[in-house]
Design a protein around this motif. Sequence first.
Motif, short mmCIF file in Angstrom:
data_model
loop_
_atom_site.label_atom_id
_atom_site.label_comp_id
_atom_site.label_asym_id
_atom_site.label_seq_id
_atom_site.Cartn_x
_atom_site.Cartn_y
_atom_site.Cartn_z
N PRO A 1 84.74 -8.95 -23.32
CA PRO A 1 84.83 -10.05 -24.30
C PRO A 1 85.25 -9.50 -25.66
O PRO A 1 84.96 -8.35 -26.00
N SER A 2 85.92 -10.35 -26.43
CA SER A 2 86.46 -9.87 -27.71
C SER A 2 86.50 -11.00 -28.72
O SER A 2 86.44 -12.18 -28.37
N VAL A 3 86.61 -10.61 -30.00
CA VAL A 3 86.78 -11.59 -31.07
C VAL A 3 88.13 -12.29 -30.93
O VAL A 3 88.27 -13.48 -31.25
N ARG A 4 89.11 -11.57 -30.46
CA ARG A 4 90.43 -12.16 -30.21
C ARG A 4 90.36 -13.25 -29.14
O ARG A 4 91.09 -14.24 -29.19
N GLY A 5 89.47 -13.08 -28.21
CA GLY A 5 89.39 -13.94 -27.04
C GLY A 5 89.89 -13.19 -25.82
O GLY A 5 90.95 -12.54 -25.88
N SER A 6 89.15 -13.23 -24.74
CA SER A 6 89.51 -12.51 -23.52
C SER A 6 89.61 -13.47 -22.35
O SER A 6 88.89 -14.47 -22.29
N LEU A 7 90.49 -13.15 -21.43
CA LEU A 7 90.62 -13.94 -20.21
C LEU A 7 89.67 -13.36 -19.17
O LEU A 7 89.61 -12.14 -18.98
N VAL A 8 88.92 -14.24 -18.51
CA VAL A 8 87.95 -13.84 -17.49
C VAL A 8 88.43 -14.37 -16.15
O VAL A 8 88.48 -15.59 -15.94
N TYR A 9 88.81 -13.47 -15.27
CA TYR A 9 89.33 -13.89 -13.96
C TYR A 9 88.93 -12.87 -12.92
O TYR A 9 89.26 -11.70 -13.06
#
Length: 813
Positions: A579-587
């Motif tokens: 997870p990140s402040v930028r936003g992360s993809l979870v798949y």
Amino acid sequence: MRGSQASSLLLWGSGLVILLIGLALGAAGTWLILLGGSWYYAITGLAFAATGALLMLRSPLALWLYALVVLGSVLWAWREIGLDWWQLAPRGDVIFIIGLYLLMPWITRPLRRREAQPALSWTGAALPLLAALALGGAYGVAAMFGGPHGRAGTLPRAGAAPAADDAGVPGGDWHAYGRTDHGNRYSPLAEITPENVADLQVAWTYRTGDMPQPGDPNETTFELTPLKVGDKVFICTPHDYAIALDAETGRELWRHDPQIKVSKELQHLTCRGVSYHAAAPEQAAAAGDCSARIFLPTADARLIALNAETGQPCPGFGENGHVDLWRGMPDLQPGFYYSTSPPVVAHDLVIIAGNVSDNVSTTEPSGVIRAYDVFTGRLVWNMDPGEPDSTEPIGPGETYTHNSPNSWSISSADEELGMIYLPMGNATPDQWGGHRTPNMERFSSAILALDIDTGQVRWVYQTVHHDLWDMDIGGQPNLVDLDVRGRTVPALVASTKRGDLFVLDRRTGEPIFPAPERPVPQGAAEGDHTAPTQPFSSVTFAPPRPLEGRDMWGATMFDQLYCRIRFHRLRYEGIFTPPSVRGSLVYPGNFGVFDWGGIAVDPARQVAFAAPSYFAFYSRLIPRGRQQQENRPADIQSPAGGSDMQGGADELGVNPNYGAPFAVDMGPLVSPLGLPCQAPPWGYVAGVDLRTGEIAYMHKNGTVRDQSPVPLPFKMGVPALGGPIITAGGVAFLTGTIDYYVRAYDVTTGRQLWQDRLPAGGQATPMTYRAPSGRQILLVPAGGHGSLGTKQGDYLIAYALPRGGQSSRTSRR
């Protein structure tokens, strides 16, 4: 003259619209290039703009240029996706429709040169575009019959004859959530077969009367799997009504309303089932009037023992028939703890864990697992994952460790080995773990084996180290004896959100099939860390490759472009991207390839039937100030500082994570139209040979009929929430798809054999039993799911094969 002027004006207006579309497409496409994505949209946008300008100038070159757009789009699509109709649709629908529009007479007439013959003008200006569209149409037709999705094959056919009495449960009964405490959801009944399943008819319908009410949480769900014991069926409802029905007719026999107090901080309001215990003859004195009893967990954190014959509380159990599960809990906050799943009953103990609200704070109730005497309700042992070595009951005034990992799903037990197997969740919050203690790290996202009699840890197998993705284990462990490499091994099969099936020796927790550690992406948020490696099972339904830009989808090229931009803006390096402040993809996403629905196992054939789902999520960490960080749940009656942070009411959207330096915004990755950004299929049915670990088949499953604006039954393969069952007759059943059907499948091939329309969503696991008359009944709960947005209801529907031409009976409350 007026007609000519009108045509010219329409041509000019059409050109202007296409010009503006092209400019917007080109600008967004340029943004995509800067993010590292495809150049197609920017180039196509420029071509659109030039086509529009040429139309405004009444130049036939517009149609020539647009023919090149069509041809270029066909070549680009072929290179990216090959023959995949649902991937082709958003790449070609707008292109094709505009191309047809440009061939209309009100476009072509003004483009004719006055000195030319009309036919020649048509040929010169429109024939290349017509040919390009014909090529595109042929590609589309070919794609309808192609596609790389799925796998055909067969599972081994029936081996040893099924036992009539499995793990102490008569063949015609269903005594526990998974029929037995082995959790396989396998019935030895064989009256319903692939040859006759299409003859199933509704035998009776019962309505509980329990519907969503004002003040209920969004995730109010009917995730029930009923029990059947003797001549009775036992169920519970979202508001925790316990009900007994006549197994033959569906007639209500008794009902118990525990009068729960619904807290506004509840994340879930569900009851997946009740548990059953029958006293042996020598235990009659201890049992009192409750020789057979039903155990009901409630949303206000009670465990109630009910007389299975009358529905009345058993007076000798706890205080007037119940024990208070808040006793010994730290950080008392109504709604933040209760058991959504039925307890395990083994060795005359009722063993219960509970759900702790996700992502609200770092000071929440304990994930303690407790065992009570089935007759008296006396606390026999407690295993607190925060203090695992001390299982003696805590004393007055003592409390368990706050925020320790919890087990919210369904457990299994092997009474002969004397072990209970718990699928473990995480210490909250899920997406930030800088505060976790060594014991929190040890037990999170693991299969935990405890001694039934003492609660002592026998072994732990962790499927995700330092879980930052909400990849806790939702599925009930399956206990099955497997013939592997010339020996029979008592195995445990753990289905996981990440898609791996971990096949372990249930005596020791050692893997039977390899699960090597592999390096994973690094770079956690400030104050946190990531595990350098994760275990990867060789038996897996995990996606075969990471997502790419070409996997993004939409109804049109415009929302597909939006999804591509969103994909490239997120951090994504494959599974376990932190997870990140930028936003992360979870798949795979938070709902998982397998969630609490798990898999069904045939212990005779040693095969499993499953319904894997694939859906991408995102998570974005939101830095928070020190004052916000230190706020406790008791302080959050409304969003702090006017933000959109919630209390405990929902796991999607922004969750506050009080006590942590980051809140988290998370949810499914969807387009502005609400469609998944990830291309279909999103759901399958599949079969796996557990002796070899090989997947035999995978077939797209389910339609978008109930999730699209127009109810078209396109078989795109949709997610399922809720599990399958499997029978000795060679038929598997599943209701959990987001379209409203119960379906039957041939276990050997995975081929769909039958379906019937349900009156509401079927996000539950069905069951089957033998009625007193001898008929095999398929029992289907249909009550919908708040988070998935499926239609909610209160139905219990029984199916059976026709009997002597008699009409089906209906019992409605």
